[in-house]
Design an enzyme around this catalytic site. Sequence first.
Site, PDB file in Angstrom:
ATOM      1  N   ALA A 168       0.856  -1.179   0.000  1.00  0.00           N
ATOM      2  CA  ALA A 168       0.000   0.000   0.000  1.00  0.00           C
ATOM      3  C   ALA A 168       0.895   1.232   0.000  1.00  0.00           C
ATOM      4  CB  ALA A 168      -0.910  -0.027   1.220  1.00  0.00           C
ATOM      5  N   GLU A 172      -0.501  -9.430  -0.533  1.00  0.00           N
ATOM      6  CA  GLU A 172      -1.905  -9.774  -0.252  1.00  0.00           C
ATOM      7  C   GLU A 172      -2.727  -9.818  -1.536  1.00  0.00           C
ATOM      8  OE1 GLU A 172      -2.171  -6.601   2.734  1.00  0.00           O
ATOM      9  OE2 GLU A 172      -2.822  -8.131   4.150  1.00  0.00           O
ATOM     10  N   GLU A 228       4.826  -5.011   7.025  1.00  0.00           N
ATOM     11  CA  GLU A 228       4.085  -3.899   7.651  1.00  0.00           C
ATOM     12  C   GLU A 228       4.546  -3.604   9.067  1.00  0.00           C
ATOM     13  OE1 GLU A 228       2.677  -6.451   5.990  1.00  0.00           O
ATOM     14  OE2 GLU A 228       1.032  -5.739   4.731  1.00  0.00           O
TER      15      GLU A 228
HETATM   16  C1  HXC Z   1       5.021   4.282  -1.380  1.00  0.00           C
HETATM   17  C2  HXC Z   1       6.939   3.324  -2.181  1.00  0.00           C
HETATM   18  C3  HXC Z   1       6.603   2.093  -1.580  1.00  0.00           C
HETATM   19  C4  HXC Z   1       5.356   2.021  -0.865  1.00  0.00           C
HETATM   20  C5  HXC Z   1       8.489   1.859  -2.587  1.00  0.00           C
HETATM   21  N1  HXC Z   1       8.116   3.136  -2.789  1.00  0.00           N
HETATM   22  N2  HXC Z   1       7.580   1.209  -1.854  1.00  0.00           N
HETATM   23  N3  HXC Z   1       6.165   4.411  -2.076  1.00  0.00           N
HETATM   24  N4  HXC Z   1       4.634   3.151  -0.800  1.00  0.00           N
HETATM   25  N5  HXC Z   1       4.933   0.909  -0.300  1.00  0.00           N
HETATM   26  C6  HXC Z   1       8.831   4.167  -3.541  1.00  0.00           C
HETATM   27  C7  HXC Z   1      10.018   4.699  -2.766  1.00  0.00           C
HETATM   28  O1  HXC Z   1       9.615   5.671  -1.843  1.00  0.00           O
HETATM   29  C8  HXC Z   1      10.858   5.273  -3.891  1.00  0.00           C
HETATM   30  O2  HXC Z   1      10.319   6.522  -4.266  1.00  0.00           O
HETATM   31  C9  HXC Z   1      10.618   4.302  -5.031  1.00  0.00           C
HETATM   32  O3  HXC Z   1       9.382   3.632  -4.726  1.00  0.00           O
HETATM   33  C10 HXC Z   1      11.705   3.259  -5.147  1.00  0.00           C
HETATM   34  O4  HXC Z   1      11.859   2.639  -3.884  1.00  0.00           O
HETATM   35  P1  HXC Z   1      13.282   2.516  -3.135  1.00  0.00           P
HETATM   36  O5  HXC Z   1      12.998   2.306  -1.709  1.00  0.00           O
HETATM   37  O6  HXC Z   1      14.166   3.670  -3.480  1.00  0.00           O
HETATM   38  O7  HXC Z   1      13.833   1.196  -3.819  1.00  0.00           O
HETATM   39  P2  HXC Z   1      14.802   0.106  -3.200  1.00  0.00           P
HETATM   40  O8  HXC Z   1      15.919   0.765  -2.443  1.00  0.00           O
HETATM   41  O9  HXC Z   1      15.129  -0.784  -4.350  1.00  0.00           O
HETATM   42  O10 HXC Z   1      13.920  -0.696  -2.122  1.00  0.00           O
HETATM   43  C11 HXC Z   1      12.832  -1.435  -2.537  1.00  0.00           C
HETATM   44  C12 HXC Z   1      11.966  -1.846  -1.304  1.00  0.00           C
HETATM   45  C13 HXC Z   1      11.587  -0.576  -0.505  1.00  0.00           C
HETATM   46  C14 HXC Z   1      12.738  -2.810  -0.410  1.00  0.00           C
HETATM   47  C15 HXC Z   1      10.724  -2.556  -1.862  1.00  0.00           C
HETATM   48  O11 HXC Z   1      11.037   0.380  -1.399  1.00  0.00           O
HETATM   49  C16 HXC Z   1      10.568  -0.824   0.564  1.00  0.00           C
HETATM   50  O12 HXC Z   1      10.873  -1.359   1.625  1.00  0.00           O
HETATM   51  N6  HXC Z   1       9.312  -0.399   0.338  1.00  0.00           N
HETATM   52  C17 HXC Z   1       8.254  -0.450   1.325  1.00  0.00           C
HETATM   53  C18 HXC Z   1       7.735  -1.847   1.464  1.00  0.00           C
HETATM   54  C19 HXC Z   1       6.635  -1.941   2.516  1.00  0.00           C
HETATM   55  O13 HXC Z   1       6.840  -1.581   3.682  1.00  0.00           O
HETATM   56  N7  HXC Z   1       5.444  -2.381   2.103  1.00  0.00           N
HETATM   57  C20 HXC Z   1       4.292  -2.513   3.002  1.00  0.00           C
HETATM   58  C21 HXC Z   1       3.477  -1.242   3.001  1.00  0.00           C
HETATM   59  S1  HXC Z   1       2.146  -1.331   4.156  1.00  0.00           S
HETATM   60  P3  HXC Z   1      11.275   7.796  -4.532  1.00  0.00           P
HETATM   61  O14 HXC Z   1      10.301   8.898  -4.844  1.00  0.00           O
HETATM   62  O15 HXC Z   1      12.071   8.008  -3.286  1.00  0.00           O
HETATM   63  O16 HXC Z   1      12.131   7.392  -5.706  1.00  0.00           O
HETATM   64  C22 HXC Z   1       0.968  -2.231   3.369  1.00  0.00           C
HETATM   65  C23 HXC Z   1      -0.325  -2.414   4.125  1.00  0.00           C
HETATM   66  C24 HXC Z   1      -1.306  -3.174   3.297  1.00  0.00           C
HETATM   67  O17 HXC Z   1       1.126  -2.687   2.306  1.00  0.00           O
HETATM   68  C25 HXC Z   1      -2.689  -2.993   3.853  1.00  0.00           C
HETATM   69  C26 HXC Z   1      -3.733  -3.312   2.822  1.00  0.00           C
HETATM   70  C27 HXC Z   1      -5.145  -2.951   3.206  1.00  0.00           C
END
Ligand code: HXC
Length: 258
Positions: free
Chosen positions: A65, A112, A132
């Site tokens: 998300a 998911e 998360e």
């Molecule tokens: C918003 C995101 C994002 C996310 C990545 N980006 N994941 N933006 N929401 N979930 C964006 C980054 O901010 C960045 O933007 C660009 O995508 C590239 O990501 P990087 O982090 O620079 O890439 P990298 O170093 O290769 O790392 C990849 C990664 C990391 C390991 C996947 O991005 C990461 O940990 N992302 C978050 C994963 C996460 O926590 N997901 C769960 C979310 S909570 P910029 O503008 O800086 O280039 C969830 C709840 C679900 O999903 C509930 C459902 C109802």
Amino acid sequence: MDYQNIIVETHERVGLVRLNRPKALNALNDQLMDELGQALATLDTDDGIGCIVLTGNEKAFAAGADIGAMASYTFMDVYKGEYITRNWEQLRKVRKPVIAAVAGYALGGGCEVAMMCDFIIAADTAKFGQPEIKIGTMPGAGGTQRLPRAVSKAKAMDMCLTGRMMDAAEAERAGLVSRIVPAERLLEEAMAAAKTISEMSLPIAMMVKESINRAYESTLSDGVQFERRMFHGTFGTQDQKEGMKAFLEKRPPKFNHQ
Ligand code: HXC
């Protein structure tokens, strides 16, 4: 339909939906999920479509998300307004088979969404996780429910509590994905599987999907009873008559999806 966050194509009887926010690793915001819900509902009611493939790009299926969008949400936003969670159940309502073709990250909500599909074909680059907890929240679209059913309680606890990622090989060993293919062949393989399915009788494929899903929603005896009634139901279709006749006549069947 003019979508901003997804790309929808049809290839013969297969609907292909690509998540398309590459700069944000396909982070799932409300706009994208609304579009996805609409596209799936449209494909599901299109008689010319027999199977749907949902995919991302080579770097990410979806990294979860959208954290930027969610960061300042209050309880009332998400509870009362159903921000983030609205429309996520749309995938579950699709009655035709849906295949997730996953390359790169399928994290959080991305994992998911993949698990809401009927099965997952993974590229060897795929990485699955429910991270998360690392950002102070938890799975909210079925992760704590579908992951243990797919990979066992032990592995689901491990994934959701440590937030670590699982690579494609581990995901296949654990039963999360049905097959792994080289990344460069992911879409080709997923589309080929979808084409095969789309050429089967659509009502029978829908009955198979409904019956397998029953395995998760009922006791064994209820599920077996449901399956038996569905099996009986296949004899009410023209495609059963055609399929068996074609076998006996040693020719390929011509299903009319009735
Ligand atoms: C918003 C995101 C994002 C996310 C990545 N980006 N994941 N933006 N929401 N979930 C964006 C980054 O901010 C960045 O933007 C660009 O995508 C590239 O990501 P990087 O982090 O620079 O890439 P990298 O170093 O290769 O790392 C990849 C990664 C990391 C390991 C996947 O991005 C990461 O940990 N992302 C978050 C994963 C996460 O926590 N997901 C769960 C979310 S909570 P910029 O503008 O800086 O280039 C969830 C709840 C679900 O999903 C509930 C459902 C109802």
